[in-house]
Scaffold this motif. Structure first.
Motif, short mmCIF file in Angstrom:
data_model
loop_
_atom_site.label_atom_id
_atom_site.label_comp_id
_atom_site.label_asym_id
_atom_site.label_seq_id
_atom_site.Cartn_x
_atom_site.Cartn_y
_atom_site.Cartn_z
N LYS A 205 0.83 -1.21 0.00
CA LYS A 205 0.00 0.00 0.00
C LYS A 205 0.86 1.26 0.00
O LYS A 205 0.41 2.33 -0.41
N ASP A 206 2.11 1.16 0.47
CA ASP A 206 3.04 2.29 0.43
C ASP A 206 4.46 1.75 0.55
O ASP A 206 4.69 0.54 0.64
N VAL A 207 5.43 2.65 0.56
CA VAL A 207 6.84 2.27 0.55
C VAL A 207 7.26 1.55 1.83
O VAL A 207 8.26 0.81 1.84
N ASN A 208 6.50 1.73 2.91
CA ASN A 208 6.86 1.09 4.19
C ASN A 208 6.11 -0.22 4.44
O ASN A 208 6.30 -0.85 5.49
N ASP A 209 5.29 -0.63 3.49
CA ASP A 209 4.50 -1.84 3.67
C ASP A 209 5.31 -3.07 3.27
O ASP A 209 5.11 -3.65 2.20
N TRP A 210 6.21 -3.48 4.13
CA TRP A 210 7.02 -4.68 3.86
C TRP A 210 7.52 -5.28 5.18
O TRP A 210 7.61 -4.59 6.20
N LYS A 211 7.85 -6.54 5.09
CA LYS A 211 8.50 -7.25 6.19
C LYS A 211 9.33 -8.38 5.59
O LYS A 211 9.11 -8.79 4.45
N ILE A 212 10.31 -8.87 6.34
CA ILE A 212 11.13 -9.98 5.87
C ILE A 212 10.22 -11.21 5.69
O ILE A 212 9.38 -11.50 6.53
N ARG A 242 6.08 3.86 -14.20
CA ARG A 242 4.65 4.16 -14.28
C ARG A 242 4.22 5.24 -13.30
O ARG A 242 3.05 5.60 -13.24
N GLY A 243 5.16 5.74 -12.51
CA GLY A 243 4.86 6.81 -11.58
C GLY A 243 4.19 6.39 -10.29
O GLY A 243 3.72 7.22 -9.52
N LYS A 244 4.15 5.08 -10.00
CA LYS A 244 3.50 4.60 -8.79
C LYS A 244 4.41 4.70 -7.57
O LYS A 244 3.94 4.70 -6.44
N ILE A 245 5.72 4.75 -7.80
CA ILE A 245 6.69 4.92 -6.73
C ILE A 245 7.86 5.70 -7.30
O ILE A 245 8.24 5.51 -8.45
N SER A 246 8.40 6.60 -6.51
CA SER A 246 9.49 7.45 -6.99
C SER A 246 10.82 6.72 -6.91
O SER A 246 10.98 5.72 -6.18
N VAL A 247 11.79 7.21 -7.67
CA VAL A 247 13.14 6.65 -7.61
C VAL A 247 13.66 6.73 -6.19
O VAL A 247 14.24 5.77 -5.66
N LYS A 248 13.46 7.87 -5.56
CA LYS A 248 13.97 8.08 -4.19
C LYS A 248 13.35 7.08 -3.22
O LYS A 248 14.03 6.51 -2.34
N LYS A 253 13.65 2.26 0.19
CA LYS A 253 13.08 0.97 0.61
C LYS A 253 14.12 -0.14 0.54
O LYS A 253 14.27 -0.92 1.48
N ILE A 254 14.85 -0.19 -0.55
CA ILE A 254 15.84 -1.26 -0.71
C ILE A 254 16.98 -1.12 0.30
O ILE A 254 17.44 -2.11 0.88
N GLN A 255 17.42 0.11 0.55
CA GLN A 255 18.45 0.30 1.58
C GLN A 255 17.94 -0.14 2.95
O GLN A 255 18.67 -0.76 3.72
N ASN A 256 16.69 0.17 3.26
CA ASN A 256 16.12 -0.25 4.54
C ASN A 256 16.03 -1.77 4.65
O ASN A 256 16.28 -2.35 5.71
#
Length: 539
Positions: A205-212, A242-248, A253-256
């Motif tokens: 749902k957003d850039v923080n919606d993840w877990k291992i 597609r503009g759904k998530i920014s490069v930044k 997210k990947i660094q986190n």
């Protein structure tokens, strides 16, 4: 301090949207759809630009083989310059001028104290840049290391990583490019392999919606790192283009994720549909040439783990995989493939489906026609109507074979309408020339227009059906994309329309005969043949 920095095209004829240069991130730009530069004299990797928002400066390194330009002077490959607000560079000397723009503009009337502070930032930035030069060797610490896997991974990460991102034409993002070389590679997909959504949704749902994904993941990666493997993430992230998530945001997210895993890793991110997207080997090829110091990878020891494995639905709990991209990527790069369940949990492999079209099965020695004894042309004057999917090779067949035999080509895309194709056919058959109708002609209605006109003139009509399946035609289209062909790209809707309208040609329509045309590829060189015989489709 600047909030944003752009490089802006100042050629009004070929203007494009300003390109954002993110703070302290290397951006590689050149010939691309983004810059609208088409000439082959401009490399796809022509300039490297790194903005510094704190001092309103941009580091410009020219990396293309042909000279760039700055202030009326040529800039050679390898030269490094410092640019400021409103400075103009040319991607090619005298051509493609672009201006550096900071937002807000730098304040020229700063107080002496502020100017001194800004100068201090300049000096410290230069020192940092010099100390991280690619050519400067890394001096390893002689201090005895703690042998626990946590401490080993953290300390080696510090010694061998630069923890920065590089952006290649907004098509490929690379993290930690200069990580220590290694011949054993433990390669992973990201979503569904190392992480999953914390919300339980299919898509985050957003850039923080993840877990291992599994509790076993961090320990497994740390042990592999301790055993001498380099951890590398290869991930498709189409949402960026597609503009759904920014490069930044995807970079953050990947660094986190890597920080949470507690192990040093590299990451390569394909953001679009081009040559870097799996299952094509673009990201792997880039890794080999740019991210491992040229060291040859031991393919027997290396492996790739991904969840897009082509597994069918087994139960409501085990849905089918969304694609086969990860399995096919591993096949293409010729290393062992494992699913996350097999790799992290030790589970047995599940059944999977391979694609219907196997590119390596294409035979360039087969006869062109079926039957092989087919005469072309067969009549003193004849009309040949082609039938085949978009991308099945119709126009190539016409160009390489029929035009040489004196056929006149009637192509709707070239002359505008089927009525004009009929008129052209009537004109040239009256002059005693053969005509080929080079359109898709999927149904009886589309073919009847030409058959009726030919019959009125007592001209025999033949059907040449391209023996190319839907998946094979899609493969051909994808091949054009990854090799930079000038052919127009074909979207999924066009294939679906053809498939829905298709009616098998029959003699009852008025054809004198129906000839199957086999797909016999003609490759420019061995590299084109190698690429063609890779799996290029995700399903």
């Amino acid at each position: 301090m600047a909030k944003r920095c752009f490089i802006k095209c100042i050629n009004k004829i070929a203007a494009h949207d300003p390109i954002l240069l993110e703070d302290k991130i290397s951006h590689i730009l050149g010939r691309s759809k983004i810059t609208k530069i088409k000439t082959s004299k401009c490399s796809k990797e022509q300039v490297e630009l790194t903005a510094n928002y704190a001092n309103f400066k941009v580091k410009y390194k020219h990396i293309g083989p042909n000279d760039g330009g700055y202030m009326g002077k040529a800039v050679k490959c390898g030269e490094v310059l410092e640019l400021k607000h409103k400075d103009v560079i040319e991607f090619l000397f005298g051509l493609h001028p672009h201006e550096i723009v900071f937002d807000p503009e730098p304040n020229e009337s700063l107080s002496p104290v502020a100017n001194a502070a800004l100068k201090e930032v300049d000096n410290s930035e230069t020192l940092t840049s010099d100390s991280c030069s690619d050519e400067k060797p890394v001096v390893a610490s002689k201090r005895k290391l703690d042998t626990s896997s946590d401490n080993i991974s953290k300390k080696l990460c510090t010694n061998s990583s630069d923890n920065t991102w590089e952006n290649y034409n907004n098509e490929l993002l690379v993290y930690n490019k200069r990580m220590k070389k290694c011949d054993k590679i433990a390669a992973y997909d990201l979503d569904g392999t190392l992480i999953t959504t914390a919300s339980g949704r299919v898509f985050p749902k957003d850039v923080n919606d993840w877990k291992i994904l599994y509790t076993e993941v961090p320990g497994k990666l740390k042990q592999l790192y301790k055993d001498g493997y380099k951890i590398v993430i290869f991930t498709n992230q189409l949402g960026v283009s597609r503009g759904k998530i920014s490069v930044k945001d995807i970079q953050s997210k990947i660094q986190n994720v890597i920080n949470k895993l507690g192990v040093s890793a590299q990451a390569l991110v394909s953001t679009g549909k081009g040559k870097y997207r799996k299952p094509f080997t673009g990201m792997w090829d880039f890794f080999l040439s740019e991210c491992n110091e040229g060291l040859r990878v031991d393919k027997e020891e290396s492996f790739y783990v991904g969840d897009a494995a082509g597994r069918p639905e087994i139960s409501k709990k085990r849905k089918k995989d969304h694609s086969s991209a990860d399995r096919l990527f591993a096949i293409n790069i010729d290393i062992q493939f494992l699913t996350p369940e097999e790799h992290f949990l030790g589970k047995s492999p599940l059944p999977y489906n391979m694609p219907e079209f196997i590119p390596s099965s294409v035979d360039d020695t087969v006869s062109l026609y079926n039957p092989a004894t087919t005469k072309v042309p067969k009549y003193p004057v004849e009309v040949a109507i082609l039938v085949g999917y978009p991308g099945s090779g119709k126009s190539t067949f016409v160009e390489k074979h029929l035009l040489k035999l004196g056929y006149i080509q009637a192509n709707r895309d070239q002359i505008g309408s089927w009525q004009k194709c009929v008129a052209l056919m009537e004109k040239y058959t009256k002059e005693g020339k053969h005509v080929v109708i080079d359109n898709t002609n999927p149904d009886k209605e589309s073919r009847s227009r030409y058959i009726a006109a030919a019959k009125n003139a007592n001209i025999p009509v033949r059907c040449f059906k391209l023996d190319v399946s839907l998946e094979h035609a899609k493969h051909n289209n994808r091949f054009r994309e990854v090799t930079g062909s000038d052919h127009d790209k074909i979207n999924e809707m066009v294939y679906n329309i053809y498939k829905s309208k298709y009616e098998e040609p029959s003699l009852a329509e008025g054809f004198t005969d129906i000839v199957k045309v086999n797909f016999v590829p003609i490759f420019k060189n061995s590299e084109m043949e190698r690429i063609y015989k890779l799996f290029l489709l995700e399903k």
